[in-house]
Design a protein around this motif. Structure first.
Motif, short mmCIF file in Angstrom:
data_model
loop_
_atom_site.label_atom_id
_atom_site.label_comp_id
_atom_site.label_asym_id
_atom_site.label_seq_id
_atom_site.Cartn_x
_atom_site.Cartn_y
_atom_site.Cartn_z
N TYR A 195 71.59 -54.34 -12.26
CA TYR A 195 71.04 -55.56 -12.89
C TYR A 195 70.54 -55.18 -14.28
CZ TYR A 195 68.06 -59.55 -13.94
OH TYR A 195 67.49 -60.63 -14.55
N LYS A 196 71.17 -55.78 -15.27
CA LYS A 196 70.87 -55.45 -16.67
C LYS A 196 71.01 -53.95 -16.92
CE LYS A 196 67.83 -59.39 -17.58
NZ LYS A 196 66.51 -59.86 -18.05
N GLY A 197 72.02 -53.35 -16.30
CA GLY A 197 72.31 -51.93 -16.51
C GLY A 197 71.51 -50.99 -15.64
N LYS A 198 70.55 -51.49 -14.89
CA LYS A 198 69.70 -50.64 -14.05
C LYS A 198 70.19 -50.69 -12.60
CE LYS A 198 64.93 -49.99 -12.54
NZ LYS A 198 63.54 -50.50 -12.63
N PRO A 199 70.39 -49.51 -11.95
CA PRO A 199 70.87 -49.52 -10.57
C PRO A 199 69.82 -50.05 -9.60
CG PRO A 199 70.34 -47.29 -11.23
CD PRO A 199 70.21 -48.13 -12.46
N LEU A 200 70.29 -50.83 -8.62
CA LEU A 200 69.44 -51.35 -7.56
C LEU A 200 69.85 -50.72 -6.23
CD1 LEU A 200 69.69 -55.14 -8.52
CD2 LEU A 200 67.88 -53.54 -9.19
N ASN A 201 68.98 -50.80 -5.26
CA ASN A 201 69.32 -50.28 -3.93
C ASN A 201 70.24 -51.29 -3.25
OD1 ASN A 201 69.53 -49.20 -1.41
ND2 ASN A 201 67.33 -49.00 -1.06
N PRO A 202 71.53 -50.95 -3.06
CA PRO A 202 72.46 -51.91 -2.47
C PRO A 202 72.06 -52.38 -1.08
CG PRO A 202 73.64 -50.09 -3.47
CD PRO A 202 72.20 -49.70 -3.43
N LEU A 203 71.33 -51.53 -0.32
CA LEU A 203 70.96 -51.90 1.05
C LEU A 203 69.96 -53.05 1.07
CD1 LEU A 203 70.69 -48.39 2.74
CD2 LEU A 203 72.58 -50.01 2.83
N ASP A 204 69.29 -53.30 -0.06
CA ASP A 204 68.39 -54.45 -0.15
C ASP A 204 69.16 -55.75 -0.32
OD1 ASP A 204 66.25 -52.74 0.09
OD2 ASP A 204 65.92 -52.57 -2.08
N TRP A 205 70.44 -55.66 -0.71
CA TRP A 205 71.23 -56.85 -1.03
C TRP A 205 72.35 -57.10 -0.02
CZ3 TRP A 205 69.97 -59.71 -5.46
CH2 TRP A 205 68.98 -59.14 -6.25
N LEU A 206 72.79 -56.04 0.67
CA LEU A 206 73.90 -56.20 1.61
C LEU A 206 73.39 -56.63 2.99
CD1 LEU A 206 75.99 -52.99 0.80
CD2 LEU A 206 76.44 -55.34 0.01
N ASP A 207 74.30 -57.20 3.76
CA ASP A 207 74.00 -57.53 5.15
C ASP A 207 74.16 -56.25 5.97
OD1 ASP A 207 73.72 -58.51 7.68
OD2 ASP A 207 75.45 -59.85 7.62
N ILE A 208 73.04 -55.57 6.22
CA ILE A 208 73.11 -54.24 6.86
C ILE A 208 73.53 -54.34 8.33
CG2 ILE A 208 71.43 -53.22 5.31
CD1 ILE A 208 69.32 -53.57 7.47
N ASN A 209 73.55 -55.52 8.88
CA ASN A 209 74.03 -55.67 10.26
C ASN A 209 75.52 -55.37 10.38
OD1 ASN A 209 71.51 -56.49 11.32
ND2 ASN A 209 71.84 -58.59 10.58
N GLY A 214 70.36 -59.82 0.54
CA GLY A 214 70.34 -59.42 1.94
C GLY A 214 71.44 -60.03 2.77
N LEU A 215 72.32 -60.84 2.13
CA LEU A 215 73.39 -61.51 2.87
C LEU A 215 74.78 -61.12 2.39
CD1 LEU A 215 71.82 -65.09 2.96
CD2 LEU A 215 71.76 -63.37 4.77
N LEU A 216 74.87 -60.25 1.38
CA LEU A 216 76.18 -59.90 0.82
C LEU A 216 76.99 -59.07 1.82
CD1 LEU A 216 75.15 -58.85 -2.80
CD2 LEU A 216 76.01 -61.07 -2.03
N PRO A 217 78.27 -59.38 2.00
CA PRO A 217 79.12 -58.55 2.87
C PRO A 217 79.41 -57.21 2.18
CG PRO A 217 80.45 -60.22 1.79
CD PRO A 217 79.02 -60.53 1.43
N PRO A 218 79.33 -56.09 2.91
CA PRO A 218 79.63 -54.78 2.30
C PRO A 218 81.11 -54.69 1.90
CG PRO A 218 79.39 -54.55 4.66
CD PRO A 218 78.99 -55.96 4.34
N PRO A 219 81.45 -53.80 0.95
CA PRO A 219 82.85 -53.65 0.54
C PRO A 219 83.77 -53.29 1.70
CG PRO A 219 81.39 -52.50 -0.98
CD PRO A 219 80.55 -52.93 0.17
N VAL A 220 83.27 -52.45 2.61
CA VAL A 220 84.02 -52.09 3.82
C VAL A 220 83.04 -51.95 4.98
CG1 VAL A 220 85.95 -50.88 2.71
CG2 VAL A 220 83.85 -49.63 3.21
N PRO A 221 83.47 -52.24 6.18
CA PRO A 221 82.63 -51.95 7.35
C PRO A 221 82.73 -50.45 7.64
CG PRO A 221 84.69 -52.90 8.07
CD PRO A 221 84.73 -52.91 6.57
N GLY A 222 81.63 -49.81 7.92
CA GLY A 222 81.68 -48.37 8.18
C GLY A 222 80.29 -47.79 8.31
N THR A 223 80.21 -46.45 8.23
CA THR A 223 78.95 -45.73 8.38
C THR A 223 78.45 -45.28 7.01
OG1 THR A 223 79.59 -44.94 10.55
CG2 THR A 223 77.79 -43.77 9.48
N VAL A 224 77.20 -45.56 6.73
CA VAL A 224 76.59 -45.13 5.46
C VAL A 224 76.27 -43.64 5.57
CG1 VAL A 224 74.65 -45.42 3.88
CG2 VAL A 224 75.62 -47.41 5.05
N ILE A 225 76.93 -42.84 4.74
CA ILE A 225 76.73 -41.38 4.80
C ILE A 225 75.88 -40.87 3.64
CG2 ILE A 225 78.83 -40.94 6.11
CD1 ILE A 225 80.25 -40.24 3.53
#
Length: 400
Positions: free
Chosen positions: A380-394, A267-278
């Protein structure tokens, strides 16, 4: 047993890859494309024929209008001739009336004149002169009447010729009208055929669009399945290493080992780029095919040239180019976490480089259509996770 399960799963994925790629064969797309091209050629041919028909109809209408003008001229000539004939008839009637009156006068004068002549022989020369003058007048009237009759007959002949010519022009105009109607009917038939061709063309274009989209989705699915199989094989290798009594920490790359696990910074990871999630993680409806599809990551819109940063420290395992995704970078964060970042136009790092959290690895690239964007996937171990659970959505924006 777990090792056997991984081998079985890899075999199943290989089978699925083979089946998926056979669902929509490229031959079907080529067939539809050929039909669409054939319809386009037919459409151009009909349009050319319609243009030619329109030119013929315009030409025929000009001919009809010209004949109408000529018929109008003949009507005017016939009218003038009729008037002249009426004038000649009136003059002839007037001369005939005058001729009868003069005959009547001559007859009366002749009877009286001969009686007077018996009693007045000296007036015979005067009487004869008068009678001669009257005869000359009558002869002149008779010749004038004859001339008028000849003129009338000539006018009648001219009128008959003009009437015949007018009838011929009327018949020609009628024939031209019928020919124009035939051309108009043919034009309407061509228009109906053109509409049918265009309707079929639209249907085939939509079908081809859906087939291409389906084939692209299947090809992407096959690619993902292939990658998953490779990741499973890699996981199997790691498990085998673990079985050799090596802990996960001992197998990590020294540089990655220094960083804590992503679990500690969720929940604290910086996103690759600042922008709008489309596009978000999860199932969505394909707007083209109407089918459900699963997004393994998120898509963030960002202007071309925007710096792309790594969300977490790790090692660059792979750099490749994927059609529709641009340059894609795979970063190993250790502890079986892997980031996949796509949509780059250029890369500032090399294969095997170590990168730290927030370090620039490249720039957002241009796209052939739509908005420039970055695709981010966390596994994680080859299984996709929801990135929004890990990124700093602010640090992100979301569409309403």
């Amino acid at each position: 047993m777990r090792n056997s399960f991984l081998w079985g799963l890899a075999a199943l994925l290989a089978l699925l890859v083979g089946q998926v790629t056979a669902v929509v064969p490229p031959e079907k797309i080529k067939e539809k494309s050929a039909i669409l091209e054939e319809l386009s050629v037919k459409e151009k041919k009909i349009l050319k024929e319609l243009e030619e028909l329109s030119q013929k109809i315009n030409k025929k209408q000009k001919e009809i209008d010209l004949l109408g003008d000529q018929i109008a001229e003949r009507d005017l000539i016939i009218f003038n001739l009729s008037q002249k004939i009426k004038e000649r008839e009136a003059k002839i009637k007037e001369l005939e009336k005058l001729f009868r009156e003069r005959l009547k006068v001559l007859a009366t004068m002749g009877k009286v004149g001969w009686l007077n002549l018996l009693f007045a022989p000296s007036d015979i020369s005067s009487f004869l002169r008068k009678q001669e003058y009257i005869n000359l007048v009558l002869l002149h009237d008779k010749e004038l009447a004859s001339q008028l009759k000849e003129e009338k007959a000539k006018l009648e002949r001219e009128k008959k010729i003009v009437l015949t010519e007018k009838a011929r022009l009327e018949e020609l105009r009628q024939r031209f009208q019928e020919e124009k109607q035939v051309l108009e009917r043919l034009k309407q038939e061509k228009k109906a055929l053109l509409e049918e061709v265009r309707r079929n063309k639209r249907l085939y274009a939509e079908t081809l669009k859906m087939l291409k989209a389906a084939y692209a989705a299947i090809a992407q699915m096959a690619e993902e399945l292939q990658k998953t199989r490779q990741e499973l094989e890699s996981t199997k290798t790691q498990i085998e290493e673990i079985k050799k009594e090596k802990s996960p920490e001992e197998s990590l790359i020294p540089e990655i080992k220094k960083s804590p696990s992503l679990l500690e910074v969720k929940g604290l990871l910086p996103p690759p780029v600042p922008g709008t999630v489309i596009k978000t993680y999860g199932t969505e409806i394909d707007p083209i095919t109407g089918e459900k599809k699963f997004n393994k990551g998120i898509t963030i819109a960002a202007p071309a040239g925007t710096p792309v940063k790594t969300p977490y420290a790790g090692k660059i395992l792979k750099i490749s180019y994927i059609q529709g995704q641009g340059i894609v970078i795979f970063i190993d964060h250790g502890y079986y976490f892997l980031s996949v970042i796509g949509g780059l136009g250029n890369v500032s790092k090399s294969l095997g480089d170590m990168v730290s959290t927030g370090e620039v690895i490249g720039e957002v690239g241009e796209v052939p259509f739509g908005k420039p964007h970055v695709y981010y996937e966390l596994r994680y171990k080859g299984k996709p996770l929801n990135p929004l659970d890990w990124l700093d959505i602010n640090q992100l924006k979301f569409r309403p």
